[in-house]
Scaffold this motif. Structure first.
Motif, PDB file in Angstrom:
ATOM      1  N   VAL A  20       6.915  41.505 -41.702  1.00  9.35           N
ATOM      2  CA  VAL A  20       5.927  42.567 -41.903  1.00  9.35           C
ATOM      3  C   VAL A  20       5.821  42.892 -43.384  1.00  9.35           C
ATOM      4  N   MET A  21       6.961  42.986 -44.059  1.00 13.72           N
ATOM      5  CA  MET A  21       6.960  43.291 -45.492  1.00 13.72           C
ATOM      6  C   MET A  21       6.214  42.197 -46.254  1.00 13.72           C
ATOM      7  N   SER A  22       6.416  40.968 -45.860  1.00 17.34           N
ATOM      8  CA  SER A  22       5.736  39.843 -46.496  1.00 17.34           C
ATOM      9  C   SER A  22       4.222  39.943 -46.279  1.00 17.34           C
ATOM     10  N   GLU A  23       3.834  40.309 -45.055  1.00 17.48           N
ATOM     11  CA  GLU A  23       2.406  40.477 -44.734  1.00 17.48           C
ATOM     12  C   GLU A  23       1.801  41.582 -45.607  1.00 17.48           C
ATOM     13  N   LEU A  24       2.505  42.693 -45.744  1.00 19.19           N
ATOM     14  CA  LEU A  24       2.001  43.803 -46.560  1.00 19.19           C
ATOM     15  C   LEU A  24       1.865  43.393 -48.022  1.00 19.19           C
ATOM     16  N   LYS A  25       2.868  42.697 -48.533  1.00 24.83           N
ATOM     17  CA  LYS A  25       2.824  42.260 -49.939  1.00 24.83           C
ATOM     18  C   LYS A  25       1.649  41.312 -50.180  1.00 24.83           C
ATOM     19  N   SER A  26       1.297  40.538 -49.148  1.00 23.90           N
ATOM     20  CA  SER A  26       0.175  39.608 -49.302  1.00 23.90           C
ATOM     21  C   SER A  26      -1.153  40.358 -49.441  1.00 23.90           C
ATOM     22  N   LEU A  27      -1.207  41.601 -48.964  1.00 26.52           N
ATOM     23  CA  LEU A  27      -2.430  42.404 -49.071  1.00 26.52           C
ATOM     24  C   LEU A  27      -2.589  43.030 -50.462  1.00 26.52           C
ATOM     25  N   VAL A  28      -1.496  43.039 -51.216  1.00 23.54           N
ATOM     26  CA  VAL A  28      -1.527  43.630 -52.556  1.00 23.54           C
ATOM     27  C   VAL A  28      -1.983  42.559 -53.531  1.00 23.54           C
ATOM     28  N   SER A  29      -3.238  42.681 -53.955  1.00 23.22           N
ATOM     29  CA  SER A  29      -3.799  41.652 -54.837  1.00 23.22           C
ATOM     30  C   SER A  29      -3.480  41.924 -56.303  1.00 23.22           C
ATOM     31  N   ILE A  30      -3.001  43.125 -56.602  1.00 22.13           N
ATOM     32  CA  ILE A  30      -2.664  43.463 -57.997  1.00 22.13           C
ATOM     33  C   ILE A  30      -1.287  42.880 -58.311  1.00 22.13           C
ATOM     34  N   ARG A  31      -1.215  42.156 -59.400  1.00 21.09           N
ATOM     35  CA  ARG A  31       0.050  41.520 -59.795  1.00 21.09           C
ATOM     36  C   ARG A  31       0.408  41.931 -61.219  1.00 21.09           C
ATOM     37  N   PRO A  32       1.711  41.929 -61.527  1.00 26.04           N
ATOM     38  CA  PRO A  32       2.106  42.197 -62.924  1.00 26.04           C
ATOM     39  C   PRO A  32       1.412  41.205 -63.851  1.00 26.04           C
ATOM     40  N   GLY A  33       0.891  41.726 -64.974  1.00 29.25           N
ATOM     41  CA  GLY A  33       0.173  40.904 -65.941  1.00 29.25           C
ATOM     42  C   GLY A  33      -1.343  41.014 -65.786  1.00 29.25           C
TER      43      GLY A  33
END
Length: 181
Positions: A20-33
Motif C-alpha cells: 500500500v505504501m508503495s502504491e501511495l508513493k507511486s501517486l506522488v509525482s513530485i520528486r526531489p530536484g
C-alpha cells in the motif's frame, strides 16, 4: 525563479503494509530536484485523497536554503463497527432506543468529528421529544486497547425534564378551559 524540491515525505497515522505504501508513493509525482509548483502539489494531494483511504490529506511546505521540503499528511479513514457504539449515563431511554435513533443502516460507521456530532444531535432530538431539553450528549472515541478495536461512546447527561407548571388562557372564552386541554 522557482525553488526546487529538496525532499518529499508521506506522514500518516497508523501502519500500512509495504504494498500500500508503495502504491501511495507511486501517486506522488513530485520528486526531489523537481521545480516546485502548487499545481503539481494540488494534483498529487487530489490523487492521494481519491484513493478513498483517507479522511483528509494536506501538505506542509517549508522553504529552506536547500529548497522546498514537502511533508504530506494523510489521515486514514476510521470505521467503527456498529456493535462498538455504546452509551453511558442514559437512564430514561435504553440503549436500544438510542441506537435506533442513530438510524445506522450498515455494519459500521465512519468516524469523524462532524459525523459524531450529527449523531449526538439525533440523540438530543430523541430526548427533547420526551421533555429532556437540557440533555447534553458528548461523543468520544474509545481507542481500543489490547486489540479490542475502536469504539464510539456517547456520554449522556440527561438533566431534568421540562415540565409545565400551569397553563392560563385569556380572551373571550368560547370554550371552557378543560375543553381546551
Amino acid at each position: 525563479g522557482s525553488a526546487s524540491v529538496a525532499s518529499v515525505s508521506l506522514q500518516l497515522d497508523g501502519a500500512l503494509d509495504e504494498a500500500v505504501m508503495s502504491e501511495l508513493k507511486s501517486l506522488v509525482s513530485i520528486r526531489p530536484g523537481d521545480k516546485f509548483t502548487r499545481r503539481e502539489l494540488s494534483r498529487t494531494l487530489t490523487l492521494l485523497y481519491a484513493t478513498g483511504r483517507f479522511s483528509d490529506v494536506s501538505a506542509d511546505i517549508v522553504q529552506t536554503d536547500a529548497g522546498v521540503e514537502l511533508t504530506m499528511s494523510l489521515i486514514p479513514r476510521r470505521f467503527i463497527p456498529a456493535s462498538k457504539i455504546s452509551f453511558e449515563g442514559n437512564k430514561r431511554l435504553d440503549s436500544d432506543r438510542l441506537f435506533k435513533a442513530l438510524k445506522i443502516t450498515s455494519s459500521s460507521v465512519e468516524y469523524f468529528q462532524e459525523n459524531a456530532e450529527r449523531m449526538a444531535a439525533s440523540l438530543k432530538d430523541v430526548y427533547a421529544r420526551i421533555g429532556y431539553n437540557s440533555v447534553q450528549v458528548t461523543p468520544w472515541l474509545d481507542e481500543g486497547k489490547d486489540g479490542a478495536g475502536d469504539g464510539l461512546v456517547f456520554t449522556i447527561e440527561e438533566g431534568t425534564p421540562t415540565r409545565l407548571k400551569s397553563i392560563a388562557f385569556s380572551g373571550s372564552p368560547a370554550f371552557k378551559p378543560d375543553e381546551l386541554i
